[in-house]
Scaffold this motif. Sequence first.
Motif, mmCIF file in Angstrom:
data_model
loop_
_atom_site.group_PDB
_atom_site.id
_atom_site.type_symbol
_atom_site.label_atom_id
_atom_site.label_comp_id
_atom_site.label_asym_id
_atom_site.label_seq_id
_atom_site.Cartn_x
_atom_site.Cartn_y
_atom_site.Cartn_z
ATOM 1 N N LEU A 121 -7.024 2.056 4.094
ATOM 2 C CA LEU A 121 -6.025 2.659 4.062
ATOM 3 C C LEU A 121 -5.696 2.635 2.410
ATOM 4 C CD1 LEU A 121 -3.272 1.822 6.696
ATOM 5 C CD2 LEU A 121 -4.257 3.943 6.421
ATOM 6 N N GLU A 155 0.776 -1.302 0.010
ATOM 7 C CA GLU A 155 0.074 -0.059 -0.045
ATOM 8 C C GLU A 155 0.876 1.214 0.064
ATOM 9 O OE1 GLU A 155 -0.537 2.299 2.994
ATOM 10 O OE2 GLU A 155 -1.536 3.522 1.581
ATOM 11 N N ARG A 172 -8.301 -2.579 8.504
ATOM 12 C CA ARG A 172 -7.667 -1.226 8.564
ATOM 13 C C ARG A 172 -6.714 -1.195 7.183
ATOM 14 N NH1 ARG A 172 -2.470 0.604 10.291
ATOM 15 N NH2 ARG A 172 -2.284 2.836 10.787
ATOM 16 N N LYS A 213 -8.550 4.695 0.952
ATOM 17 C CA LYS A 213 -8.135 6.390 1.402
ATOM 18 C C LYS A 213 -7.011 6.712 0.541
ATOM 19 C CE LYS A 213 -6.819 9.188 5.161
ATOM 20 N NZ LYS A 213 -6.530 9.310 6.659
ATOM 21 N N SER A 214 -6.018 6.037 0.069
ATOM 22 C CA SER A 214 -4.613 6.329 -0.573
ATOM 23 C C SER A 214 -5.148 6.671 -1.945
ATOM 24 C CB SER A 214 -3.658 5.256 -0.445
ATOM 25 O OG SER A 214 -3.027 5.218 0.885
#
Length: 655
Positions: A319, A288, A315, A322-323
Motif C-alpha cells: 500500500l 499510510e 500488505r 502503491k500510494s
Amino acid sequence: MKRAWVVSICLLVCFGANAQNAVPIDSLLLAHKKNSGNRQALEGIVNYYRTENLDSLRHYSNQLTALVGGNKELVNEVLLTRINAYILFNYYDSAASLLQQLKLDESASPLIRVGYIMATGRILLFNQQYDKALENFYNARQQIKDNDLTELLPEAYADIASVLRQNNDLENCARYYALALAGATAMNNAELQVRVCYALCRIYNGGISVNLDSSIYYGELGMKIAHKAGYNYGYATMVDIVTAPIIRQGQYRKGIQMAKEARRYIEKYNFPQRSLYYQILNEGFAYEKLGVYDSAMLRMVEGEMLRPTGIDHHRLKYLIHKSKGEFNQALQAYELYKAKYDSIVSGRNSASLSSLQARLEANIKEQEVARLTQTAEVQALQLSQQRYFLGGLAILIILLLGGAVLIYRQRQIKQQQALTNLELEETRKRLALEQQYRASELKALRSQMNPHFIFNALNSIQEYIMMNEKKLAGKYLGKFADLMRIYLHHSQIKQITVAEEIEALNLYLELEKLRFEDTLSYQIQVDAHLDPGLVTIPTFLIQPYVENAIKHGLLHKNTDRELSVSFHYHPDHQVLECEIVDNGIGRKKSGEINVLRNPDHQSFGMSATKNRLELLNFNNKDRPIGETVYDLHNDAGESIGTKVVLSIPILEFVS
C-alpha cells in the motif's frame, strides 16, 4: 454472604459486579498479613487477582482452600473461581485440568452444578465442539430457570451468543448478546458488560458483518464501563480491539494514539505476540492513509522484525508503494513475496485454523478477497474499453500522439491489475505462513525445555530431600522454578538483553552443576566496556549451544569439567561475539559414542537452533548471525575440547 460468593464464582463477579475496587488490595493484603485466618480478606484478595495475576490467584486460592478445610461446597467454589479465571486469560488446558477436580456429588448445590456446566461449555466452544457447547449452554439456561437462579441468565445468554457467532447467525447472535448486555447492566456486572461489548465490537468489524459505527460504539462503551468499574484488564482488552475499526473508519490520528496505548497494555498484561504485531501495523496503516510514508515504512519494518513470517506487513508495504505511485517497486515486492510463499507452502497439504482469533481473521480476509476480485473485474473492464478506444484511434493517424498516451495508461492499468491479482493469491496464503511461524516458536521453546535436563534437575533435588537436606532442596527447587518462568517469559518476546541471557545461563548452569555433584566448573565473562543491560540479542539462541557442550562434550568426562562463556563487543562493526568453550572429549569422539548408542541419533536442540538461525537470517541477509565451530587440540594432536563462536549483529539497543 455465601450465596453472593457462589454467584460471584459463576458470574466472575465477587460480592457484586464492581466490588473489585470496594476494598483496596493493599488493605486486604495487610489484613491477611495480620491474620492469615481472615477468610473475608482472603476472598477479597482472590477476587482481585483473578483479573490481574494468575500466579497470585493460584497462591491465595490455595490458602483459601486450606482455610475452608473439609467444606466440599466451599472448595468447589474456589476451584470454579480459578477455572473461570483461566478461561478469562485463555488458558483453556489448565481450566480443563482443574475442572476434573470438581466433586459433583449429590450434595453439590445447583449453583455449583450450573457453574460446572457453563465452564464445560466454554472449554468445548474453544475446542470447536460447537454442538456440544450449545447443548451445555441450553442445559445451563434450563437449570437456571428451574432453580430460580435468574442472576445467572445473562451469562447463559452471552455463552449461547458466542456459539451462534460461529455459525455467522448475526440476527440471533445479536439478540442474545442484547439480552446479556441488558441483564448485566441491570445487575451492574461490569465484567460481563465488557465481555459482550468486546464480542460485538469484533462482530461488527468483520467477524460477521462490517458496520464500523456499531463496532466503534460497542468498543468505546466497553472502555467506558471498564474504566468506571476499575476493571483494568477489561479496559486493556477493549483498547486492543477497538483500535482497528477506528482506523478503518478514517480516524487516523486518534487510531495512532489508541494503538500506542494498546501497546503499553499488551506489555503490562503479556498479551500474545500477535496483538503487539497488529498494533504496530495499525499505526502503519494510519500513517499510510495520512501520507506520512516514512513513519508507515518504519512500522512496517518493526512489524517484519517482530514476526518475520507474518503477513500483514507485506500488505502495508504494498500500500505504501502503491500510494506513492511506485508501481514497479510494489510489483517487484509482491513477486518476491510470491516466491517466498510458494517455497514455504510447498509440501503442505492444508493449513487448518486452530483458534477463534484465526477464524475471525479469515472472515475478514475472505471479504477482502471478494473486494479485490471486484476491483480486478473493474480494471479488466477498463482495459477492454481502452482497447476498443485505441483501435478507433489507430484509424485516425492525426491522433497518433494521443494514442501513444493511452497505450502508456493501459500499461499502468495492467501493472495495477497484476498487483491486485498477486494480492489475492497472497491473502489466501497468509494463514499458512502464520501457522508455520507459531510452530517454529513452539519448536524453539521445546528445545529449551529439554525433558532430560528437567528429569535430571528434579532427580537431584529429590536426592537432597531424601538426604534431609531441606534447605538445599528448597534453594535448588526455587532456582528450577525461576528458570522455567524465565523460559516461558522468553517464549513470548523476540529480543532479550545480554543481562537477561546471562541470568538464564547462570540458573541453568547452577542446576547442571548440581547434577554433576560439583565436578563441573563454569565462568561467564563480559567485556568491561559492554553494558549487558543495553544490548539485545534474539531469544533462544545461546543456551542450546551451552547445553550441547555439556551433553556431548563434558558428560563423557569423569572429572575436571570446565565450561567458559564469554561476551565480546566490537563497537566498530556493531557485532557481539559470544564464545562457548569446553574441555570435553571433542566432537569426533562424541559422535562415535552417539553412533554406538543410537545409530539414528539426531540433536533436536541444535536442529531447532539451526532452523531458527535460518529464519532470523532470512530477513537480515546483509548482516546475518554467524556460527563457527573449532576443534581444540594439544601439541600431541589430542582433542582437548570444542569452541563455538557466534557473531551476532546488534540491530537495536534498549533505550
